[in-house]
Scaffold this active site. Sequence first.
Site, PDB file in Angstrom:
ATOM      1  N   GLU A 105       0.834  -1.215   0.000  1.00  0.00           N
ATOM      2  CA  GLU A 105       0.000   0.000   0.000  1.00  0.00           C
ATOM      3  C   GLU A 105       0.864   1.258   0.000  1.00  0.00           C
ATOM      4  O   GLU A 105       0.526   2.253  -0.632  1.00  0.00           O
ATOM      5  CB  GLU A 105      -0.940  -0.029   1.199  1.00  0.00           C
ATOM      6  CG  GLU A 105      -2.003  -1.123   1.058  1.00  0.00           C
ATOM      7  CD  GLU A 105      -2.844  -1.251   2.309  1.00  0.00           C
ATOM      8  OE1 GLU A 105      -2.284  -1.589   3.373  1.00  0.00           O
ATOM      9  OE2 GLU A 105      -4.053  -1.021   2.227  1.00  0.00           O
ATOM     10  N   GLU A 125      -4.122  -9.259   4.206  1.00  0.00           N
ATOM     11  CA  GLU A 125      -4.874  -8.862   5.393  1.00  0.00           C
ATOM     12  C   GLU A 125      -6.082  -9.761   5.684  1.00  0.00           C
ATOM     13  O   GLU A 125      -6.402 -10.031   6.836  1.00  0.00           O
ATOM     14  CB  GLU A 125      -5.345  -7.416   5.267  1.00  0.00           C
ATOM     15  CG  GLU A 125      -4.256  -6.392   5.407  1.00  0.00           C
ATOM     16  CD  GLU A 125      -3.506  -6.115   4.108  1.00  0.00           C
ATOM     17  OE1 GLU A 125      -3.591  -6.921   3.159  1.00  0.00           O
ATOM     18  OE2 GLU A 125      -2.815  -5.085   4.054  1.00  0.00           O
TER      19      GLU A 125
HETATM   20  N1  T1G Z   1       3.681  -7.610  12.003  1.00  0.00           N
HETATM   21  C1  T1G Z   1       4.360  -8.001  13.099  1.00  0.00           C
HETATM   22  N2  T1G Z   1       5.138  -9.112  13.159  1.00  0.00           N
HETATM   23  C2  T1G Z   1       5.207  -9.840  12.041  1.00  0.00           C
HETATM   24  C3  T1G Z   1       4.532  -9.497  10.857  1.00  0.00           C
HETATM   25  C4  T1G Z   1       3.743  -8.322  10.870  1.00  0.00           C
HETATM   26  N3  T1G Z   1       3.101  -7.901   9.788  1.00  0.00           N
HETATM   27  N4  T1G Z   1       4.808 -10.458   9.921  1.00  0.00           N
HETATM   28  C5  T1G Z   1       5.631 -11.330  10.510  1.00  0.00           C
HETATM   29  N5  T1G Z   1       5.876 -10.973  11.766  1.00  0.00           N
HETATM   30  C6  T1G Z   1       6.757 -11.656  12.719  1.00  0.00           C
HETATM   31  C7  T1G Z   1       6.325 -13.075  13.017  1.00  0.00           C
HETATM   32  O1  T1G Z   1       5.374 -13.085  14.064  1.00  0.00           O
HETATM   33  C8  T1G Z   1       7.642 -13.687  13.436  1.00  0.00           C
HETATM   34  O2  T1G Z   1       7.914 -13.182  14.746  1.00  0.00           O
HETATM   35  C9  T1G Z   1       8.647 -13.027  12.510  1.00  0.00           C
HETATM   36  O3  T1G Z   1       8.036 -11.794  12.092  1.00  0.00           O
HETATM   37  C10 T1G Z   1       8.984 -13.862  11.299  1.00  0.00           C
HETATM   38  O4  T1G Z   1       7.732 -14.190  10.693  1.00  0.00           O
HETATM   39  C11 T1G Z   1      -2.849  -1.247   6.959  1.00  0.00           C
HETATM   40  C12 T1G Z   1      -3.211  -3.358   8.415  1.00  0.00           C
HETATM   41  C13 T1G Z   1       6.248 -11.582   6.034  1.00  0.00           C
HETATM   42  C14 T1G Z   1       5.867 -13.634   4.634  1.00  0.00           C
HETATM   43  O5  T1G Z   1      -0.304 -10.264   7.168  1.00  0.00           O
HETATM   44  O6  T1G Z   1       3.094 -13.411   5.980  1.00  0.00           O
HETATM   45  O7  T1G Z   1      -0.397  -4.305   6.687  1.00  0.00           O
HETATM   46  O8  T1G Z   1       8.099 -15.375  15.926  1.00  0.00           O
HETATM   47  O9  T1G Z   1       8.057 -16.672  10.800  1.00  0.00           O
HETATM   48  O10 T1G Z   1       8.300 -17.297   7.255  1.00  0.00           O
HETATM   49  O11 T1G Z   1      -3.424  -2.673   5.240  1.00  0.00           O
HETATM   50  O12 T1G Z   1       5.650 -13.302   8.318  1.00  0.00           O
HETATM   51  O13 T1G Z   1      10.154 -14.213  15.093  1.00  0.00           O
HETATM   52  O14 T1G Z   1       8.858 -13.250  17.021  1.00  0.00           O
HETATM   53  O15 T1G Z   1       6.281 -15.643   9.317  1.00  0.00           O
HETATM   54  O16 T1G Z   1       9.970 -15.435   6.669  1.00  0.00           O
HETATM   55  C15 T1G Z   1      -0.348  -7.563   6.650  1.00  0.00           C
HETATM   56  C16 T1G Z   1       2.192 -11.461   7.765  1.00  0.00           C
HETATM   57  C17 T1G Z   1      -0.212  -6.863   7.954  1.00  0.00           C
HETATM   58  C18 T1G Z   1       1.997 -10.494   6.613  1.00  0.00           C
HETATM   59  C19 T1G Z   1       7.593 -13.623   6.431  1.00  0.00           C
HETATM   60  N6  T1G Z   1       0.793  -8.420   6.479  1.00  0.00           N
HETATM   61  N7  T1G Z   1       3.504 -12.030   7.742  1.00  0.00           N
HETATM   62  O17 T1G Z   1       7.492 -15.032   6.563  1.00  0.00           O
HETATM   63  O18 T1G Z   1       8.720 -15.348   8.776  1.00  0.00           O
HETATM   64  S1  T1G Z   1      -1.632  -5.897   8.280  1.00  0.00           S
HETATM   65  C20 T1G Z   1       0.715  -9.728   6.791  1.00  0.00           C
HETATM   66  C21 T1G Z   1       3.826 -13.014   6.859  1.00  0.00           C
HETATM   67  C22 T1G Z   1      -1.418  -4.559   7.261  1.00  0.00           C
HETATM   68  C23 T1G Z   1      -2.481  -2.539   6.273  1.00  0.00           C
HETATM   69  C24 T1G Z   1      -2.660  -3.739   7.113  1.00  0.00           C
HETATM   70  C25 T1G Z   1       5.189 -13.604   7.028  1.00  0.00           C
HETATM   71  C26 T1G Z   1       6.217 -13.093   6.009  1.00  0.00           C
HETATM   72  P1  T1G Z   1       8.826 -14.054  15.758  1.00  0.00           P
HETATM   73  P2  T1G Z   1       7.633 -15.564   9.904  1.00  0.00           P
HETATM   74  P3  T1G Z   1       8.690 -15.861   7.270  1.00  0.00           P
END
Ligand code: T1G
Length: 702
Positions: A105, A125
């Site tokens: 975004e 999301e």
């Molecule tokens: N926020 C906070 N922590 C996150 C995170 C996030 N978005 N994504 C991952 N982590 C943490 C996860 O908990 C873990 O923590 C570490 O990073 C490694 O993650 C306004 C509101 C990016 C593809 O939904 O899909 O943007 O256990 O084991 O396999 O519209 O993480 O090490 O303490 O999954 O390499 C939208 C979610 C957010 C993406 C990486 N984004 N993340 O995969 O590592 S909402 C998502 C993933 C948003 C806006 C809206 C995957 C990854 P810890 P991991 P990975």
Amino acid sequence: MAVTTTSRDGIAVITFENPPVNGMGLAIRRGMTDALAAANADDAISGIVITGGGTIFSGGADIKEFNTPRAEQAPNLHDVIAAVEASPKPVCIAINGTTLGGGLELSLGANYRVANAKAEVGLPEVKIGILPGAGGTQRLPRVVGLETALNMIVSGASVPAGKLARTALFDAVVEGDVVDAAVALLKDRIAAGGPHPRVRDRKVEHDDAEAFIAWARMGVAAASKHFPAPLRCVDAVAASLKPFDVGMTVEREGFTVLLNSPESKALRHAFFGERAAGKIDDIGADVVPRAIDRVGVIGAGTMGGGISMNFVNAGIPVVLVETAQEALDRGLATIRRNYEASAKKGKLTEAQVEQRMALLTPSLDYAALGEADLIIEAVYEDYAVKQSVFEKIEAVAKPGAILATNTSTLDVDRIAAFTKRPQDVLGLHFFSPANVMRLLEVVRGAQTAKDVMATAMAMAKRIRKTAVVSGVCDGFIGNRMIEQYSRQAGFLLEEGALPQQVDRAMEAFGFAMGPFRMGDLAGNDIGWAIRKRRYVEQPGMVYPKNGDLLCEMGRYGQKTGKGWYDYVPGDRTPHPSAEVEAMIIAQSQELGITRRAISDQEIVERLVYALTNEGARLLEEGIAARASDIDIVYLSGYGFPVWRAGPMFHADQVGLYNVLAAMRGYARGHRGECWEPAPLLVELAGAGLSFNQYTARPRAAA
Ligand code: T1G
């Protein structure tokens, strides 16, 4: 965590870094707006490139901030994107790697976007029960078109940037250094004199948008019964056909409603819970896992075959050992049949079937296990058999090989004691069918070495299992809890319910299958065997008798054509059984119980709180390290509804005070002794706390 700025030929390059996923938390948002303002104030700068530090651009907004003041604290993500979009100097985003959610975004607020062809881009999301809340539902359709945008947003799926190279999402998709390409493109566009485009000024084009949206809405509604987010995504994307600011209002409203929905809180709990389960508090990254290049499996039955497939699917060769050729041949034939069935569905090619079968080395000789780095036994659940197997394993296993038992109920410490190397022994409890079920309980023995545990957790990731660590107890986490669930189900039959009512109530709550249909599928004789052992080991534990009577009638379930339900040969549809109903009613009479009408609410509360109460005991005993681990066991191994995120999270949402009050009510009823509340539940309820606020007491070091 940092936002740094360098410059090249008058182009500022702003790099933001917030390991591990460059989450756009408050500090990053602040740093980025400051860097943008500084670049715009610098006369030596004519354009601005923004890129992510490390191998990822951004995993999006920092989900950990959600439902806390930090999420909306200025500058929030909207403020950052508005600053990019309003920048007097043109901005180009250099997408160096995975770009999800708010990260994508942010890029849509810029004038230009250049991506590395392999960078995964998406708006996931919806997978955490919300929708893209920083303009994604309005800007993405303006650059990739209504249909592609709707599919991406409703599915939450990411795609390699190369697949979208021909859309207006990217001004260039490159294989090489994406920052170099971004700087070059920006210099060209500046030299060309602008004006520099804004995504918001584009229009969404579609031949018959109204009809498409109506069709999409029907399909999404049918597929998202328990999840409000997908339909809200459709509403928001549909609004992209309206003027931009009008559409943004629709998006904002949908985002706000969803962010506070119980479903989103549950999905976010599951997201973080699954990741937390992979951590062992007293085993850090300094503990190096052992290499697993060759695996041995003993027992080519249903479990041994399924277990072998997990490793073969990950490209790891397996030596499969049996005691008789016929059993070995049967096991291999079953594995081949499974792969050929996948090939028929197009999930595998014939060549891949052969490649996988070639990774299997069948043998009748334990000596064939001599090179294995990990040996897993999946033989009959009997201590004498396990002892014989482990003594043979020990005679051939190389030093450092990890020895695992797939037992589902026996004492792993007692099994480890069959060897002279208990530090190399642990439990790897796969769930049937082992090649399908995601859950793997990694059972840590009293002497299991830390690097053995670290190896098991790393190996679980390789074979795409959701690993949860359990301490040693009868039934570990999942089965120990399900036993209380099943007891309550049986007691409810004694008091007035019938199997079909209990199943219907639990399936309406969201379980994939109620307890009696599950029993008929898995085999009622499994529970019967465990109860017979319990009657000897724990005579004080009272069970409903109807399960035993059912098995004495030969009604083991689908495998015998009848169980709690009747079945027509070749059809798995359960039909209520008059014979079973008569048995249940006779049992109530024998117990002197006047049958009563029982509400679905009581059924659900008694079965779910039975899980919760036993889960609280597992936490107290340190068998489970955290409440979310227990939830992950139930989500990935027992069909608990994901929008309720597990028995502990569900109890937290109900409020432990209310759970305890309900249990105290049931304690005054039939078999009230089962409702003795776990001390931890009483303690937390009294303190107004939740399970997910409880940190287990540290375990004794191995
Ligand atoms: N926020 C906070 N922590 C996150 C995170 C996030 N978005 N994504 C991952 N982590 C943490 C996860 O908990 C873990 O923590 C570490 O990073 C490694 O993650 C306004 C509101 C990016 C593809 O939904 O899909 O943007 O256990 O084991 O396999 O519209 O993480 O090490 O303490 O999954 O390499 C939208 C979610 C957010 C993406 C990486 N984004 N993340 O995969 O590592 S909402 C998502 C993933 C948003 C806006 C809206 C995957 C990854 P810890 P991991 P990975």
